[in-house]
Every structure is written in structure tokens, then in C-alpha cells.
Design a protein around this motif. Structure first.
Motif, PDB file in Angstrom:
ATOM      1  N   ALA A  10       0.861  -1.187   0.000  1.00 46.74           N
ATOM      2  CA  ALA A  10       0.000   0.000   0.000  1.00 46.74           C
ATOM      3  C   ALA A  10       0.892   1.231   0.000  1.00 46.74           C
ATOM      4  O   ALA A  10       1.519   1.552   1.011  1.00 46.74           O
ATOM      5  CB  ALA A  10      -0.918  -0.008   1.218  1.00 46.74           C
ATOM      6  N   PHE A 177      -6.784  -3.573  -4.872  1.00 48.81           N
ATOM      7  CA  PHE A 177      -5.951  -4.684  -4.387  1.00 48.81           C
ATOM      8  C   PHE A 177      -6.474  -6.028  -4.879  1.00 48.81           C
ATOM      9  O   PHE A 177      -5.705  -6.949  -5.135  1.00 48.81           O
ATOM     10  CB  PHE A 177      -5.909  -4.670  -2.852  1.00 48.81           C
ATOM     11  N   LEU A 205      -5.669  -2.824   3.614  1.00 49.31           N
ATOM     12  CA  LEU A 205      -4.507  -2.123   3.057  1.00 49.31           C
ATOM     13  C   LEU A 205      -4.831  -0.729   2.530  1.00 49.31           C
ATOM     14  O   LEU A 205      -3.926   0.095   2.372  1.00 49.31           O
ATOM     15  CB  LEU A 205      -3.905  -2.945   1.912  1.00 49.31           C
ATOM     16  N   PRO A 233       2.133  -0.767   4.906  1.00 44.70           N
ATOM     17  CA  PRO A 233       1.999  -2.224   4.979  1.00 44.70           C
ATOM     18  C   PRO A 233       2.043  -2.922   3.613  1.00 44.70           C
ATOM     19  O   PRO A 233       1.791  -2.305   2.587  1.00 44.70           O
ATOM     20  CB  PRO A 233       0.603  -2.399   5.589  1.00 44.70           C
ATOM     21  N   PHE A 234       2.364  -4.196   3.661  1.00 45.73           N
ATOM     22  CA  PHE A 234       2.140  -5.063   2.506  1.00 45.73           C
ATOM     23  C   PHE A 234       1.408  -6.303   2.988  1.00 45.73           C
ATOM     24  O   PHE A 234       1.374  -6.601   4.186  1.00 45.73           O
ATOM     25  CB  PHE A 234       3.469  -5.449   1.819  1.00 45.73           C
ATOM     26  N   ALA A 235       0.791  -6.995   2.051  1.00 42.19           N
ATOM     27  CA  ALA A 235       0.151  -8.277   2.352  1.00 42.19           C
ATOM     28  C   ALA A 235       0.768  -9.329   1.453  1.00 42.19           C
ATOM     29  O   ALA A 235       0.928  -9.110   0.251  1.00 42.19           O
ATOM     30  CB  ALA A 235      -1.352  -8.207   2.110  1.00 42.19           C
ATOM     31  N   LEU A 245       0.226 -10.043   6.883  1.00 44.36           N
ATOM     32  CA  LEU A 245       0.480  -8.615   6.779  1.00 44.36           C
ATOM     33  C   LEU A 245       1.832  -8.302   7.376  1.00 44.36           C
ATOM     34  O   LEU A 245       2.225  -8.897   8.392  1.00 44.36           O
ATOM     35  CB  LEU A 245      -0.609  -7.832   7.514  1.00 44.36           C
ATOM     36  N   LYS A 247       5.422  -5.180   7.324  1.00 46.50           N
ATOM     37  CA  LYS A 247       5.988  -3.913   6.860  1.00 46.50           C
ATOM     38  C   LYS A 247       7.502  -4.087   6.811  1.00 46.50           C
ATOM     39  O   LYS A 247       8.038  -5.055   7.376  1.00 46.50           O
ATOM     40  CB  LYS A 247       5.578  -2.749   7.754  1.00 46.50           C
ATOM     41  N   CYS A 260      -4.767  -3.794  13.549  1.00 45.07           N
ATOM     42  CA  CYS A 260      -5.501  -4.512  12.491  1.00 45.07           C
ATOM     43  C   CYS A 260      -7.001  -4.510  12.764  1.00 45.07           C
ATOM     44  O   CYS A 260      -7.813  -4.322  11.851  1.00 45.07           O
ATOM     45  CB  CYS A 260      -4.998  -5.947  12.368  1.00 45.07           C
TER      46      CYS A 260
END
Lengths: 446, 109
Positions: A10, A177, A205, A233-235, A245, A247, A260
Motif C-alpha cells: 500500500a 488490491f 490495506l 503495509p504489505f500483504a 500482513l 511492513k 488490524c
């Protein structure tokens, strides 16, 4: 064959978001996709007005700066970008990014524009019932934009056609996403439970840093380190639409069970029925598990068949807001500020100013507080804010002018007066049949 | 005990409605939230807020409640005259809602 997980980062959670965290994600996040969510409710209405004065404009003014910063690293690492920064002109944005890419020596970059969200012609002249208030679209005198919330389909299609950058106008934020997931895993958009779970991940995200500790810290209750270097963040998404999830290591912020849960419910009304173009998602069975520091597994969620109608945001010209502010300090500050408010209100009546909904509040006392409780201590300073609505900018300006006149005509010790007038682009919502909306893709090559 | 001692809150907006989640730090405190953080108590605490309709959704699996206050944003974010048009500061004002263990879930329902 079981496809490998994909990583989606994101890169922005609103139009003005920080740029460095996106670059950090591209360089150190091992991403497959990077998403910039840059379109608030009324942004597209403002963009539509820009496009009317400049046919090449009408997309997010920060888009080119974001692209200039991340494109070289993204292309070198094969990170594909999806963004709704096309606003009112995704095709114009695609051409502008192509020109930028050529200038940067990134020849051959493939950019797709997703259009079809602009339904102004469908909405104008018809009577569509509004869903957020009584009345119909015909009651809105000066409509400037109408955009349907598209789903993930056209984004997935654009990626399938080889786009390295996909630029959309209005789409549901989670779809930015879900599109890459659908493309990477070959999912059917008709698999409602799967798309429901994917929507959970997209929703988590879409506000970027709000998942990793932004909009969370509260001194003494909720500590978050390094907010000036907040990591986005990334997933890591698996083919069953579960995700981990994370970072970038060493970035600021904190990705926790608490952050979250807050973001899962952020701007959700009925958690059992989150309606998007592709699915009605159900968040009630979502669960989080802490796998390690800043690593949270998300599972669960469900979905039901998509609605027959798409939500449409209608932007309309709603006149002007005029405002004036002035500060008072020391003993009796509150009393002098209240006297000042009464003087301004009487003055506007004497001069017959055509303003409505006039209201006066004291910043530091009752401007954002809604408990209605009196303060326990008399504040050492307050700031009077007088605001009202008017049909014209000239009428709206009278409010600020009367506040500024308090300098020499009002109570003693008034300082720091300011006056402002702003045009109001308001938003109303309606629904139109999904079958009337035809998304399209335009490919541009640098 | 105050709400902020056992729960955290996040506020969002959609059009003319304000939404906030109330989430137990410790899921064991969820029954306390269920009993003490009711629509009437929330509206009484935010006495200066005008609301058309208020709804509470329960999420026992997350130890959370979700509140939707319709008509709370004086016409909606885009046309509101309020200083905090989004109502972002609203949920935080709930943190000093008193939590009294004498309140029972049965009383709330």
C-alpha cells in the motif's frame, strides 16, 4: 499446481500521503504490486472541474511526482503499479505518465487507463433516488460529476494485457488490491466467498499507514514508535485469499492485533454486509493472529453475490462557506470571545448579509467537543470561529470581514484574525444498474 | 473505570454518518463493553451531538462493537460547516465513558 503467494504493498492511503514509504516498499518490500489509493469522495468532482479548464488535466496533481520517485525502482524489480489517481481523466494521466517515463529513459513502459466510471450522462436529466438522504438526483441543481464505483475486473484485465501501470478513476478502494489478486491467481469474480476474503485484505490495506500505526497512537495508552518514518503495509496473499500482513524491517510504526482490528472496522457500517461492485463481503468471521513482531496473519471473511446496482457518487456545486477566526487570551478570554461572536452575528443582521446556518464556536472549548460538558478550568486562550453558508463568494466573504473588523470595533485584545471563503463541492450518492456501466481499457506505451 | 482503560476506539465517516469501533484491549473485557457501551449510553455521553439514528453491531469474535451514527456529520463531510467535518475527533470523546461493573448485559438488551 499451487500458485506462489504474491506481495501487494500500500503506497498511499489518500491523495496527499507521504511518498517515501512507497519507495521504501518498492526497494525493500519484495513486492509484486504497489497500490496508490488517492481518491477521496469529492476529489473526483474537483478534478472534473479542473478537466473542464484543461482537457489534459483532471488527474491527481501528485501522480507524476509519485511516479517519478518510484518508477525506476519499480521497473527494475518488476513491481507493477495500480492507482486510482486518474481521477476525472485516467487516459490523460496515462499519457502524462508515458511522457514522464520517456523523459526518464523508461521506454516501452506499458500503461493502462481504466475508464467507464464516469456516468455523468446517465445521471444528468434522470431522477435517481439518493441513498444517503431524501430526494433524487434531480434535486441537485448544479451537478459537476457522477462516478460509479467499478470493481476489480477491469484492473485484472489490464494487468492480463501486460500493463505495468494501471491508472483508474473511481473504483471501490479494495478493488485496487483485489484486481492484482484476481490476475495473479486466475480467480473467478463469481466466487463470492473468495472475493469476499480478498476484499477483507484490500480493505485492510487501502488506508496504507493506518494499518501500521498511523491514526492509532495515544500517549500513555497506545505507544507507536517512529511515526515520522511510518512504514506502510504489505500483504503476502495466498491463493486461498488468506494473507500475512507485514511492513519493511526497520521502518517506523507498529503492526499489531489492535491496529488490524481498528482498520478492519474503519468506515464499515454493517460488518456483515460490506457492499462492493464485485461482492457483498462479510467481515464477521475475520480473525487475526500474531506471527511475530509486525507480522500478522489474517484469515476468514466471507462473501455473497454482488449487488445488481453500483454506487455512484454525484459531485455538485453547493455554494460557498465563509469563515472568520480571532483569538482571545488571559482572564476573561471566553467572555470576550462570546461577546465578539454576538457582535458579529448582530452586524451580519444589520447589514442584511445573505448568509444562512451561521454558527459561532470557541476553538479550545466547544468547536469539536460533542459531550456538551463545560470545561473544568477556564482556558487561558480560546479562538472564536464564525462560519456560515452563502450562495455567492461575495456574500460568504462578509463573515470573515466582520470578524476582522473586531480588531478595532470589538472587545479588547483580539488577535490573529483570519478570513476565508471556499467553494463547496458536495457529494450525494445514488445507485445505477451495473449493466448500464461499461468499463473500458486504453493501453499507452512510453 | 473508564472506557479508555479497557478499550480503544477508531472513528470513520461515510457521507453524513459517523462510524466508530470500540475494541477491547483484552478480549476478556468484551462482555463489559457489551453491557456498558450501549447506544443510549453513547448518545447520552455525546449529548451535544445530533443524530438521526444510531445502530450498534456486535463482533464477539474480535471483542469489538461497531457504532453507526446516521446524520451525525451536520449534512456530510463535503458540505458540513463543522471544524472537524469528518468527525475524526468524535470517537476519542468516548474514552471517558464510565464503565460500571454493576451494568449487566441483560440490562443493556
Amino acid at each position: 499446481m499451487r500458485p506462489e503467494p504474491i506481495r501487494i504493498g500500500a503506497g498511499a492511503g489518500f491523495a496527499g500521503d507521504r511518498i517515501e514509504p512507497a519507495l521504501e516498499l518498492v526497494e525493500q518490500g519484495d513486492l509484486d504490486f504497489l497500490v496508490f489509493e488517492c481518491l477521496a469522495e469529492r476529489t473526483i468532482a474537483a478534478a472534473q472541474q479542473l478537466r473542464q479548464s484543461d482537457p489534459h488535466g483532471g488527474f491527481d496533481p501528485l501522480l507524476l511526482e509519485r511516479m517519478r520517485r518510484v518508477l525506476p525502482a519499480a521497473r527494475a524489480r518488476g513491481v507493477r503499479i495500480v492507482t486510482n489517481a486518474g481521477a476525472a481523466n485516467p487516459v490523460g494521466a496515462a499519457h502524462a505518465v508515458a511522457a514522464l517515463a520517456r523523459d526518464m529513459g523508461l521506454q516501452g513502459l506499458r500503461i493502462a487507463a481504466v475508464t467507464g466510471d464516469d456516468v455523468l450522462d446517465l445521471v444528468r436529466g434522470a431522477e435517481h433516488p439518493l441513498i444517503d438522504r431524501p430526494g433524487t438526483s434531480a434535486d441537485l441543481a448544479r451537478i459537476v460529476s457522477a462516478n460509479a464505483y467499478l470493481g476489480a475486473g477491469p484492473i485484472a484485465d489490464a494487468l492480463a494485457q501486460g500493463a505495468e501501470v494501471v491508472i483508474t478513476g473511481r473504483v471501490g478502494d479494495p478493488a485496487l488490491f483485489v484486481g492484482p489478486m484476481v490476475h495473479a491467481f486466475g480467480w473467478s469474480l463469481d466466487d463470492a466467498p473468495l472475493i469476499g476474503r480478498a476484499t477483507v485484505i484490500g480493505h485492510l490495506l487501502e488506508c496504507a499507514g493506518q494499518l501500521t500505526g498511523g491514526y492509532f497512537a495515544d500517549d500513555g495508552r497506545k505507544q507507536v514508535p517512529g511515526l515520522a518514518r511510518l512504514g506502510f503495509p504489505f500483504a503476502e496473499v495466498s491463493a486461498d485469499a488468506s494473507a500475512v500482513l507485514g511492513k519493511v524491517a526497520g521502518s517506523g510504526g507498529a503492526l499489531t492485533l489492535a491496529s488490524c482490528k481498528e482498520q478492519l472496522l474503519y468506515e464499515i457500517l454493517d460488518p456483515g454486509a460490506y457492499a462492493q461492485a464485485d461482492v457483498v463481503a462479510d467481515f464477521r468471521s475475520v480473525r487475526f493472529a500474531e506471527l511475530g513482531p509486525d507480522r500478522i496473519a489474517v484469515s476468514g471473511g466471507d462473501g455473497r453475490q454482488r449487488p445488481d446496482a453500483l454506487k455512484v457518487s454525484i459531485g455538485y456545486d453547493d455554494g460557498f462557506i465563509g469563515e472568520g477566526q480571532i483569538s482571545y487570551a488571559g482572564p476573561g478570554a471566553v467572555g470576550r470571545a462570546r461577546l465578539a461572536a454576538a457582535i458579529v452575528e448582530e452586524r451580519l443582521a444589520i447589514i442584511g448579509a445573505p448568509v444562512t446556518e451561521l454558527r459561532s464556536t470557541l476553538i479550545g472549548l466547544d468547536s469539536v467537543d460533542r459531550t456538551g460538558r463545560p470545561p473544568e478550568v477556564d482556558p487561558r486562550e480560546v479562538r472564536l470561529r464564525v462560519v456560515g453558508r452563502a450562495a455567492t463568494a461575495e456574500a460568504a466573504a462578509l463573515i470573515g470581514r466582520e470578524v476582522e473588523a473586531l480588531y478595532t470595533n470589538g472587545p479588547f485584545g483580539g488577535g490573529g484574525a483570519t478570513a476565508a471563503v471556499r467553494p463547496v463541492l458536495a457529494v450525494a450518492s445514488t445507485l445505477i444498474p451495473a449493466a448500464q456501466v461499461r468499463p473500458a481499457i486504453t493501453l499507452v506505451e512510453a | 473505570m473508564l472506557l479508555g482503560d479497557i478499550a480503544h476506539v477508531r472513528t470513520g465517516d461515510k457521507g453524513d454518518l459517523s462510524q466508530f469501533s470500540v475494541i477491547a484491549f483484552d478480549p476478556a473485557d468484551y462482555p463489559r463493553l457489551l453491557a456498558a457501551v450501549t447506544v443510549p449510553r453513547v448518545l447520552a455521553h455525546l449529548a451535544g451531538l445530533r443524530v438521526r439514528q444510531a445502530t450498534r453491531y456486535a463482533l464477539p469474535g474480535l471483542g469489538a462493537l461497531n457504532f453507526v451514527l446516521e446524520g451525525a456529520l451536520s449534512g456530510g463531510v463535503t458540505r458540513s460547516l463543522a471544524l472537524d467535518a469528518h468527525g475524526k475527533s468524535l470517537g476519542a470523546q468516548l474514552l471517558d465513558l464510565p464503565i460500571d461493573d454493576a451494568l449487566r448485559v441483560e440490562d443493556a438488551e
